[in-house]
Design a protein around this motif. Sequence first.
Motif, PDB file in Angstrom:
ATOM      1  N   PRO A  60       5.348 -52.652  42.977  1.00 62.42           N
ATOM      2  CA  PRO A  60       4.868 -51.562  42.125  1.00 62.42           C
ATOM      3  C   PRO A  60       5.303 -50.179  42.592  1.00 62.42           C
TER       4      PRO A  60
ATOM      5  N   THR B 143      13.359 -43.182  33.625  1.00 63.44           N
ATOM      6  CA  THR B 143      12.617 -43.221  32.350  1.00 63.44           C
ATOM      7  C   THR B 143      12.314 -41.812  31.842  1.00 63.44           C
ATOM      8  N   SER B 144      11.846 -40.959  32.745  1.00 60.44           N
ATOM      9  CA  SER B 144      11.516 -39.597  32.299  1.00 60.44           C
ATOM     10  C   SER B 144      12.780 -38.801  31.973  1.00 60.44           C
TER      11      SER B 144
ATOM     12  N   GLU C 232       8.052 -58.813  33.336  1.00 63.68           N
ATOM     13  CA  GLU C 232       7.033 -58.373  34.310  1.00 63.68           C
ATOM     14  C   GLU C 232       6.442 -59.521  35.129  1.00 63.68           C
TER      15      GLU C 232
ATOM     16  N   MET D  39       8.253 -49.493  43.092  1.00 67.22           N
ATOM     17  CA  MET D  39       9.611 -49.358  42.575  1.00 67.22           C
ATOM     18  C   MET D  39       9.746 -48.046  41.779  1.00 67.22           C
ATOM     19  N   ALA D  40      10.774 -47.285  42.099  1.00 68.75           N
ATOM     20  CA  ALA D  40      10.944 -45.993  41.428  1.00 68.75           C
ATOM     21  C   ALA D  40      11.564 -46.183  40.043  1.00 68.75           C
ATOM     22  N   LEU D  41      11.042 -45.449  39.088  1.00 72.51           N
ATOM     23  CA  LEU D  41      11.586 -45.478  37.723  1.00 72.51           C
ATOM     24  C   LEU D  41      11.914 -44.047  37.253  1.00 72.51           C
ATOM     25  N   PRO D  42      12.637 -43.301  38.077  1.00 73.68           N
ATOM     26  CA  PRO D  42      12.861 -41.894  37.693  1.00 73.68           C
ATOM     27  C   PRO D  42      13.716 -41.752  36.445  1.00 73.68           C
TER      28      PRO D  42
ATOM     29  N   LEU E 198      10.732 -53.859  31.344  1.00 72.63           N
ATOM     30  CA  LEU E 198       9.380 -53.568  31.841  1.00 72.63           C
ATOM     31  C   LEU E 198       8.600 -53.000  30.655  1.00 72.63           C
TER      32      LEU E 198
ATOM     33  N   ALA F 206       9.659 -44.898  22.000  1.00 77.33           N
ATOM     34  CA  ALA F 206       9.419 -43.466  21.754  1.00 77.33           C
ATOM     35  C   ALA F 206      10.721 -42.771  21.344  1.00 77.33           C
TER      36      ALA F 206
ATOM     37  N   LEU G 209       8.086 -48.985  26.240  1.00 79.38           N
ATOM     38  CA  LEU G 209       7.402 -47.886  25.538  1.00 79.38           C
ATOM     39  C   LEU G 209       8.310 -46.666  25.415  1.00 79.38           C
ATOM     40  N   VAL G 210       9.080 -46.387  26.467  1.00 72.24           N
ATOM     41  CA  VAL G 210      10.009 -45.252  26.430  1.00 72.24           C
ATOM     42  C   VAL G 210      11.089 -45.504  25.375  1.00 72.24           C
TER      43      VAL G 210
ATOM     44  N   LEU H 127      14.062 -39.800  28.579  1.00 71.87           N
ATOM     45  CA  LEU H 127      13.288 -39.164  27.504  1.00 71.87           C
ATOM     46  C   LEU H 127      13.780 -37.735  27.267  1.00 71.87           C
TER      47      LEU H 127
ATOM     48  N   ILE I  19       6.770 -50.396  30.633  1.00 77.17           N
ATOM     49  CA  ILE I  19       6.936 -48.934  30.622  1.00 77.17           C
ATOM     50  C   ILE I  19       8.273 -48.569  29.960  1.00 77.17           C
TER      51      ILE I  19
END
Lengths: 139, 381
Positions: B101, B108-109, B206, B103-106, B153, B162, B158-159, B112, B155
């Motif tokens: 958990p 995603t932002s 997941e 784990m970096a998900l930079p 994933l 969006a 969802l991205v 966006l 997350i």
Amino acid sequence: MNAPMPDDDQPMREALQRDAARVPEPPFDSALHHATMRRIRALETRESTKPWFVSWPALAGAAAVLAATIIVLWIPRASPHGAAPVVATAASAIPSAPASLLSYQAAAREGEAALFAALDRDAAELLPASSPVFNTALR
Amino acid sequence: MKTTLLILALGAFALASTLRAEETTRPPINPALLYWQAAAVLPKLTDDQAKDLGAMASGKIPFDAAKAQGLLTSESSLRLMQKAANSTAPCDWGLPTEDGPEMALPHTSKMLEMASLAILGAETSFASGKTKEGLDWLLTTQRMARHAGAGDLLISNLVQFAIETNAIRAAARHCLSWDPETRQSYTAMLQTLPPLHTTQAAYRGEHWLIDWVERKFTEPAESKADGEKFLQSIVAGGSKPEDKEALAAELAPGAIQAALAELRSLQSRTEAAAGKPWSKAEPELKALDEEAARSSHFLVRASYPTPASVAAKQYAIATMRTMLDAALQHGPQLDAAAAATYHDSFDGEPLLLKKAGDGALTLFASHQHPAGKDLSLQLGK
């Protein structure tokens, strides 16, 4: 029968009495007497309304430290779940790395708006500009 | 003559070899690497600019050409974004799943943010009459959505949704002003896009997280503390003391496996249900939701995402895409009768077309999403 021992302080006592007799004694002032007595009584009343520890700051400090120590020592023993609080207390402040799956999952549990707010925040904070030191031209 | 043919054949062979060698030495670049380069040269935005960017891209505030110009300042970033979106190589973000958990998900932002810039690129082009360029930016955005969803994933899923939602809404704002050829051309280009990553795939993706937790508690070489930290995070932040105690009990040796087994079973059944038509998926997902809520394991109750609301997103996106298809097919001639020949992806109900007093057209689905809110697509500005 033993002769009375001579009093070593007798000459001094007599000298002081002689000097006192020379100081003129003012006539009794009843007004001054009553005013002074009122002030004394007022002082006594004011002091008696203050808590005792106000007058005794050092004692109050010591008592507070003692009370805190007792509470700190007593609480863990009073807990009905010996080992469980370790988890419970740790759980309230779990650090999670920014932009991690953990942080986003936590935000998503708060709702989609919270998740996208976290993503917006990270978009602003990631890849920050380097220190101005690196702006210096190479020599 | 024979000599000439031989020379031509040899020439063709040499050229083909050269082209093959070129492809071998310079294979298409992993889009993720190009996106990171694009992100690295993004201009730093002020808070106001960031707000404007998000609000204009989602259509919450009208497009402002002057503000957009101030946001689209890095040509190299925009060029790299387009290059990444058009790369034919698979998008691999190199997610270090062994970190669990943490784990970096930079990405995603950043995806966006960059996808919002791509939408503004489209809006800027449309505003200056460059429709083809605008369509390219819309398709760039839609490819970015699919790349953002890579990694499977929830997350990322969802991205992805969006970004795709913003692109569909942007296309809908303009499509009524396009001529029939342009609408047809865009429809054809939409068909060439790879499908969106499904919620089913995200649930499948997941599973590794449950495996990771189990490894932390069962394998001697692993750090049990890492697993405990993750599970504790589930109850962190305002949970009741009894919840924390319940989790503590589940972390006892031997107890965690039972909770994880139940979680794994729920996850598998959710994954299967999310791949079904909504009429079948919805009751199954709701039943799974209730089963998780009744679980004797606190870990299951606390960590299991509400599958019905998560899975509903893909049906909502599919419905919006149907709405856009209807608008692209009929353009300004779209009427209620034509709209009713299209159906939502939830219950298969016909779409409704409503005309506002100012003439604005909006397509509606009879199914609400999210709960209590109309699922609709406004056509035109």
